[in-house]
Motif scaffolding. Structure first.
Motif, PDB file in Angstrom:
ATOM      1  N   ALA A  78       0.829  -1.208   0.000  1.00 19.67           N
ATOM      2  CA  ALA A  78       0.000   0.000   0.000  1.00 19.67           C
ATOM      3  C   ALA A  78       0.862   1.255   0.000  1.00 19.67           C
ATOM      4  O   ALA A  78       0.578   2.222  -0.725  1.00 19.67           O
ATOM      5  N   VAL A  79       1.922   1.255   0.796  1.00 21.98           N
ATOM      6  CA  VAL A  79       2.843   2.394   0.825  1.00 21.98           C
ATOM      7  C   VAL A  79       3.523   2.551  -0.530  1.00 21.98           C
ATOM      8  O   VAL A  79       3.637   3.665  -1.061  1.00 21.98           O
ATOM      9  N   LEU A  80       3.959   1.442  -1.110  1.00 20.88           N
ATOM     10  CA  LEU A  80       4.609   1.462  -2.422  1.00 20.88           C
ATOM     11  C   LEU A  80       3.692   2.052  -3.494  1.00 20.88           C
ATOM     12  O   LEU A  80       4.101   2.924  -4.257  1.00 20.88           O
ATOM     13  N   VAL A  81       2.443   1.587  -3.529  1.00 17.69           N
ATOM     14  CA  VAL A  81       1.499   2.074  -4.532  1.00 17.69           C
ATOM     15  C   VAL A  81       1.203   3.552  -4.313  1.00 17.69           C
ATOM     16  O   VAL A  81       1.162   4.337  -5.266  1.00 17.69           O
ATOM     17  N   THR A  82       1.009   3.941  -3.050  1.00 19.31           N
ATOM     18  CA  THR A  82       0.737   5.348  -2.746  1.00 19.31           C
ATOM     19  C   THR A  82       1.903   6.222  -3.187  1.00 19.31           C
ATOM     20  O   THR A  82       1.708   7.259  -3.836  1.00 19.31           O
ATOM     21  N   TRP A  83       3.113   5.799  -2.842  1.00 18.14           N
ATOM     22  CA  TRP A  83       4.303   6.565  -3.217  1.00 18.14           C
ATOM     23  C   TRP A  83       4.430   6.658  -4.737  1.00 18.14           C
ATOM     24  O   TRP A  83       4.773   7.714  -5.274  1.00 18.14           O
ATOM     25  N   SER A  84       4.142   5.574  -5.414  1.00 17.86           N
ATOM     26  CA  SER A  84       4.248   5.561  -6.873  1.00 17.86           C
ATOM     27  C   SER A  84       3.213   6.490  -7.518  1.00 17.86           C
ATOM     28  O   SER A  84       3.531   7.229  -8.454  1.00 17.86           O
ATOM     29  N   VAL A  85       1.992   6.477  -7.001  1.00 14.12           N
ATOM     30  CA  VAL A  85       0.939   7.350  -7.541  1.00 14.12           C
ATOM     31  C   VAL A  85       1.269   8.811  -7.270  1.00 14.12           C
ATOM     32  O   VAL A  85       1.138   9.668  -8.159  1.00 14.12           O
TER      33      VAL A  85
END
Length: 166
Positions: free
Chosen positions: A24-31
């Motif tokens: 979730a952190v990875l996806v948020t950071w990527s977005v």
């Protein structure tokens, strides 16, 4: 034995939750990176797919332990309790067989993918990691389901396994 199974299942679930949180952190950071800096995290989709598959696999034993599977009892709710327990025993035996089949095939798949040197498209991570990581969770879920099957057929309450009063 029940205490050890519960503890191991809890650790698997906590690890799976940590992996899901990390994804979730990875996806948020990527977005956010894509929106603000026009720079997403390279390989975010690959990491998300691998991470969520792992998180699910690690969470399945906890769901099995707690009986959190969907149960359709429309036709059986008026049957005597011993009959329902036998049917539940058959159901958990079928689940154990399914988990065993999935654990076996993911293990075989890991060896096959390793021998073929398959890797992810963007990051070049070995694909066998993903397959191999699924087998322990599925194997533990199989073990839990087998114990539940034995308890159902012995007409023993599942509370002893789940951690409640026996």
């Amino acid at each position: 034995m029940f205490r050890a199974l519960r503890a191991l299942t809890l650790w698997f679930a906590l690890l799976g939750s940590a992996v899901a949180f990390g994804v979730a952190v990875l996806v948020t950071w990527s977005v956010v990176g894509r929106a603000i800096w026009l720079e997403p995290i390279q390989g975010d989709v690959e990491l998300t797919q691998m991470g969520i598959a792992l998180a699910i696999s690690l969470g399945i034993p906890w769901c099995q332990l707690k009986g959190a599977n969907i149960i359709v009892d429309f036709f059986t709710q008026r049957l005597p309790a011993p009959t329902i327990r036998r049917l539940d025993g058959i159901g958990t035996l079928l689940l154990a067989a399914t988990y065993a089949l999935l654990a076996w095939r993911t293990s075989v798949g890991a060896f096959s993918v390793h021998e073929a040197y398959e890797s992810t498209m963007i990051l070049g991570l070995p694909m066998w990691w993903s397959y191999a990581a699924l087998a322990p969770g599925l194997g533990l879920a199989c073990l839990i389901a087998l114990v539940q099957t034995a308890m159902h057929f012995a007409q023993r309450p599942l509370a002893a396994l789940e951690g409640g009063a026996a």
